[in-house]
Design a protein around this motif. Structure first.
Motif, PDB file in Angstrom:
ATOM      1  N   ASN A 247       9.587 -12.001   2.155  1.00  0.00           N
ATOM      2  CA  ASN A 247       9.497 -10.549   2.241  1.00  0.00           C
ATOM      3  C   ASN A 247       8.646 -10.064   1.081  1.00  0.00           C
ATOM      4  N   LEU A 248       7.801  -9.064   1.361  1.00  0.00           N
ATOM      5  CA  LEU A 248       7.013  -8.443   0.307  1.00  0.00           C
ATOM      6  C   LEU A 248       7.891  -7.394  -0.371  1.00  0.00           C
ATOM      7  N   VAL A 249       8.478  -7.764  -1.509  1.00  0.00           N
ATOM      8  CA  VAL A 249       9.453  -6.905  -2.171  1.00  0.00           C
ATOM      9  C   VAL A 249       8.815  -5.945  -3.169  1.00  0.00           C
ATOM     10  N   ASP A 250       7.530  -6.128  -3.452  1.00  0.00           N
ATOM     11  CA  ASP A 250       6.804  -5.187  -4.310  1.00  0.00           C
ATOM     12  C   ASP A 250       5.318  -5.293  -3.998  1.00  0.00           C
ATOM     13  N   GLY A 251       4.641  -4.157  -3.976  1.00  0.00           N
ATOM     14  CA  GLY A 251       3.229  -4.133  -3.638  1.00  0.00           C
ATOM     15  C   GLY A 251       3.023  -3.547  -2.251  1.00  0.00           C
ATOM     16  N   ALA A 252       1.850  -2.954  -2.042  1.00  0.00           N
ATOM     17  CA  ALA A 252       1.573  -2.259  -0.775  1.00  0.00           C
ATOM     18  C   ALA A 252       1.174  -3.204   0.341  1.00  0.00           C
ATOM     19  N   GLU A 253       0.369  -4.239   0.009  1.00  0.00           N
ATOM     20  CA  GLU A 253      -0.203  -5.047   1.090  1.00  0.00           C
ATOM     21  C   GLU A 253      -0.677  -6.397   0.562  1.00  0.00           C
ATOM     22  N   ILE A 254      -0.423  -7.440   1.332  1.00  0.00           N
ATOM     23  CA  ILE A 254      -0.899  -8.776   1.010  1.00  0.00           C
ATOM     24  C   ILE A 254      -1.519  -9.392   2.256  1.00  0.00           C
ATOM     25  N   ILE A 255      -2.219 -10.500   2.070  1.00  0.00           N
ATOM     26  CA  ILE A 255      -2.788 -11.228   3.192  1.00  0.00           C
ATOM     27  C   ILE A 255      -2.428 -12.709   3.074  1.00  0.00           C
ATOM     28  N   ILE A 256      -2.045 -13.285   4.181  1.00  0.00           N
ATOM     29  CA  ILE A 256      -1.694 -14.709   4.250  1.00  0.00           C
ATOM     30  C   ILE A 256      -2.866 -15.429   4.898  1.00  0.00           C
TER      31      ILE A 256
ATOM     32  N   ILE B 131       3.346   7.491   2.827  1.00  0.00           N
ATOM     33  CA  ILE B 131       2.952   7.183   4.198  1.00  0.00           C
ATOM     34  C   ILE B 131       3.405   5.767   4.498  1.00  0.00           C
ATOM     35  N   SER B 132       4.265   5.617   5.494  1.00  0.00           N
ATOM     36  CA  SER B 132       4.815   4.300   5.808  1.00  0.00           C
ATOM     37  C   SER B 132       3.748   3.406   6.429  1.00  0.00           C
ATOM     38  N   THR B 133       3.708   2.161   5.962  1.00  0.00           N
ATOM     39  CA  THR B 133       2.809   1.155   6.553  1.00  0.00           C
ATOM     40  C   THR B 133       3.609   0.066   7.267  1.00  0.00           C
ATOM     41  N   TYR B 134       4.917   0.224   7.297  1.00  0.00           N
ATOM     42  CA  TYR B 134       5.792  -0.781   7.884  1.00  0.00           C
ATOM     43  C   TYR B 134       5.541  -0.860   9.389  1.00  0.00           C
ATOM     44  N   LYS B 135       5.261  -2.068   9.872  1.00  0.00           N
ATOM     45  CA  LYS B 135       4.921  -2.272  11.283  1.00  0.00           C
ATOM     46  C   LYS B 135       6.171  -2.669  12.055  1.00  0.00           C
ATOM     47  N   LYS B 136       6.575  -1.827  12.995  1.00  0.00           N
ATOM     48  CA  LYS B 136       7.826  -2.052  13.717  1.00  0.00           C
ATOM     49  C   LYS B 136       7.646  -2.855  15.008  1.00  0.00           C
ATOM     50  N   LYS B 137       6.418  -3.023  15.469  1.00  0.00           N
ATOM     51  CA  LYS B 137       6.176  -3.746  16.722  1.00  0.00           C
ATOM     52  C   LYS B 137       5.118  -4.849  16.524  1.00  0.00           C
TER      53      LYS B 137
ATOM     54  N   GLY C 118      22.390   4.644   4.744  1.00  0.00           N
ATOM     55  CA  GLY C 118      21.618   5.445   3.807  1.00  0.00           C
ATOM     56  C   GLY C 118      20.363   6.059   4.394  1.00  0.00           C
ATOM     57  N   GLN C 119      19.482   6.483   3.497  1.00  0.00           N
ATOM     58  CA  GLN C 119      18.301   7.270   3.881  1.00  0.00           C
ATOM     59  C   GLN C 119      16.982   6.594   3.524  1.00  0.00           C
ATOM     60  N   TRP C 120      17.007   5.488   2.810  1.00  0.00           N
ATOM     61  CA  TRP C 120      15.782   4.859   2.296  1.00  0.00           C
ATOM     62  C   TRP C 120      14.890   4.354   3.426  1.00  0.00           C
ATOM     63  N   MET C 121      15.478   3.700   4.412  1.00  0.00           N
ATOM     64  CA  MET C 121      14.669   3.098   5.473  1.00  0.00           C
ATOM     65  C   MET C 121      13.975   4.137   6.345  1.00  0.00           C
ATOM     66  N   LYS C 122      14.547   5.322   6.434  1.00  0.00           N
ATOM     67  CA  LYS C 122      13.894   6.366   7.232  1.00  0.00           C
ATOM     68  C   LYS C 122      12.456   6.583   6.787  1.00  0.00           C
ATOM     69  N   GLU C 123      12.272   6.633   5.472  1.00  0.00           N
ATOM     70  CA  GLU C 123      10.940   6.896   4.927  1.00  0.00           C
ATOM     71  C   GLU C 123      10.102   5.634   4.866  1.00  0.00           C
ATOM     72  N   VAL C 124      10.682   4.553   4.342  1.00  0.00           N
ATOM     73  CA  VAL C 124       9.908   3.322   4.145  1.00  0.00           C
ATOM     74  C   VAL C 124       9.493   2.697   5.479  1.00  0.00           C
ATOM     75  N   CYS C 125      10.385   2.770   6.482  1.00  0.00           N
ATOM     76  CA  CYS C 125      10.122   2.126   7.770  1.00  0.00           C
ATOM     77  C   CYS C 125       9.734   3.123   8.849  1.00  0.00           C
ATOM     78  N   ASN C 126       9.557   4.396   8.480  1.00  0.00           N
ATOM     79  CA  ASN C 126       9.097   5.432   9.414  1.00  0.00           C
ATOM     80  C   ASN C 126      10.034   5.541  10.615  1.00  0.00           C
ATOM     81  N   LEU C 127      11.302   5.822  10.335  1.00  0.00           N
ATOM     82  CA  LEU C 127      12.308   5.929  11.385  1.00  0.00           C
ATOM     83  C   LEU C 127      12.622   7.393  11.682  1.00  0.00           C
TER      84      LEU C 127
END
Length: 575
Positions: A517-526, A3-9, A240-249
């Protein structure tokens, strides 16, 4: 399926005034005017000119002036800009033309006399409206460059003082990059203090308008807290096809090759005002708050330019990028009018079986032989054998390849690259494109003639192994965290640091903008140790910007990543 958590907006929340719809906008402007008011609606290129002109004419002024009618003829515009456009298919020279040079002096003087004699409202609309006469209300209709490019592809917009809407996209983009946008940005930087209202017309017939106070409230907040710009995605011949899933495209699209997640000169910045989202070019933040965002030493070196770029290159189940080289600093200065070049690196976000990177020439390679075969390949006489001359390095997740200008390189298939580079774009010399056509069905321009002038043949196998591939060095450790230096090459002005952590890590901007960039891990907080800004949550693969003004901040695993290992890559300018 993940399930993509990438925020596009992503948006910056701000309190203030916003009007939506043409009726409310025109009413707001009308109420702010008095008898004999002069209303100027200045604008960037790429707006839907007729829509805005039609709507602002409903103010019913006694005199309506369209600045296009005051411009010099198109043939004179072509003559004015010819030496900056050059005869090259892709490359021009950065223009120093000012917007005032587009005006016909006689027509401008006649317009000013007519304005002086008017006995009621006057509306001045178009590019450079502020230059025509002193005005009581100034509205600026802005437009992000990425949206302009989409409209260029649809042949919906014209260039500055010239109707080039039916030209190929590459020629429209070239005029925008080398002349029109430079001219418009220079004008916009001069008028920020005078703009009363900012207009967002990105969505046709759904305009939004904020006032000066709201605009600066948004700039102030973004300049003093973590923020993200709006990423944009584009297909590629090798995509490629990776961003379709990771970024919910959109899964129906053939591929996505590019994701630009930190190119402020082209990305948008969103302000959320009372649950309404207002879109503007993110470069407005750099232009108005350069010292806070960049840091004083960085501003001193680069001026009002954002020098760091992050983007993704996705070749998973796709193809190799073009074999390419970036020009040296002296070359771009002499030939394109740039102050620095596109040094870069490939940080490997993810891979599938067979992933590899081409970097540097094999030791003992004769440069003349390589160029001779590239030239024959360019003419279609042979198929260039890249494996014969170029180091082909198998790669895995979290490898880091450093690519200073002059180094032959490209990402191979089945890799996702986080490209960390200096900002100038388009300045890539393609040497070989694997007998491939572009998305338009035509061969993509090859630049062997330019490339051979900048290739550093000393970047061979030993050089690459020692100085370009996984040059990791642990520089600090603490309770639950490790910091590594990963580059970039000593020729490059960008420094990168990788943090691996299960607990909170303290960071310092050290007077330079930080891009991460968060290159590994699901979620961080700043978070701010002093509560100087609101906490910000970041998800996997999202790029975020920490203005230099923030100073100290912490990052820790959050949500689904609580107590688990996460990893960030951080770029800053070496000072």
């Amino acid at each position: 399926m993940m399930i993509s958590t990438y925020k596009k907006k992503p948006a910056v929340e701000v309190e203030g005034f916003i009007a939506t719809g043409w009726e409310n906008i025109i009413s707001t402007i009308t109420k702010a005017t008095s008898c004999k008011s002069i209303i100027a609606i200045d604008c960037y290129t790429g707006i839907h000119y007729d829509e805005l002109k039609t709507q602002f004419s409903t103010i019913n002024p006694v005199l309506f002036i369209d600045t296009k009618d005051l411009f010099i003829p198109q043939k004179e515009v072509e003559a004015l800009t010819k030496r900056f456009m050059t005869d090259d298919v892709l490359f021009g020279y950065m223009s120093n033309v000012s917007l005032s040079e587009y005006f016909d002096s006689d027509k401008l003087e006649a317009a000013r006399k007519a304005i002086a004699q008017a006995d009621d409202h006057v509306v001045i609309f178009g590019h450079g409206a502020h230059l025509v006469a002193d005005n009581d209300i100034l509205i600026y209709a802005d437009m992000p460059r990425w949206e302009i490019q989409q409209r260029m592809r649809r042949r919906q917009v014209q260039g500055l003082g010239i109707d080039n809407s039916q030209e190929a996209f590459s020629f429209q983009y070239k005029r925008g990059l080398f002349n029109d946008w430079r001219c418009m940005d220079k004008h916009k930087r001069n008028i920020y203090p005078y703009v009363d209202y900012w207009l967002d017309s990105v969505v046709p017939n759904e305009p939004k308008m904020i006032d000066r106070a709201t605009f600066y409230a948004g700039m102030d907040k973004a300049a003093n807290s973590p923020f993200r710009v709006v990423p944009f995605f584009d297909p590629a011949p090798w995509g490629g096809q990776w961003m379709k899933e990771v970024c919910n495209l959109d899964p129906s699209k053939p591929n996505y090759g590019w994701c630009f997640d930190c190119v402020p000169e082209e990305n948008s910045l969103l302000l959320e005002v009372g649950n309404v989202v207002f879109e503007m070019p993110s470069v407005n933040l750099v232009y108005t708050k350069s010292r806070e965002v960049l840091g004083e030493p960085v501003e001193s070196r680069f001026g009002k330019e954002f020098p760091i770029r992050f983007d993704f290159l996705d070749t998973v189940k796709g193809g190799n990028l073009s074999l390419q080289v970036h020009p040296t600093t002296q070359y771009v200065h002499d030939n394109f009018g740039l102050n620095y070049t596109q040094d870069e690196s490939y940080y490997i976000m993810d891979t599938e079986e067979g992933a590899h990177v081409y970097i540097g020439v094999k030791t003992g390679t004769n440069g003349d032989d390589v160029i001779a075969e590239l030239e024959k390949a360019q003419e279609g006489e042979i198929v260039f054998d890249a494996d014969k001359y170029i180091n082909k390095i198998p790669t895995k997740k979290h490898d880091h390849f450093l690519i200073p200008a002059g180094t032959i390189h490209c990402s191979g298939t089945n890799a996702v690259v986080l490209e960390i580079s200096s900002t100038p774009n388009l300045f890539t010399f393609k040497l070989w494109d694997w007998q491939r056509l572009g998305l338009d069905g035509k061969p993509r321009p090859i630049n062997v003639q330019r490339g051979k002038e900048v290739i550093d043949w000393g970047r061979d196998t030993e050089y690459a192994e020692k100085k370009l591939i996984n040059c990791f060095e642990v520089v600090a450790t603490g309770d639950g965290w490790k910091e590594e230096k990963t580059g970039l090459h000593r020729n490059e002005f960008i420094e990168t640091r990788r943090h691996t952590f299960t607990k909170a890590v303290t960071h310092y901007t050290d007077e330079s903008v930080n891009v991460l960039n968060l290159v590994d891990g699901a979620e961080i907080i700043i978070e701010s140790p002093t509560n100087a800004f609101e906490p910000m949550i970041i998800h996997y693969a999202e790029t975020f910007i920490i203005p230099a003004s923030v100073g100290e901040y912490t990052i820790r695993p959050h949500g689904a990543s609580e107590g688990k290992e996460c990893m960030t890559i951080k770029a800053s300018v070496r000072i």
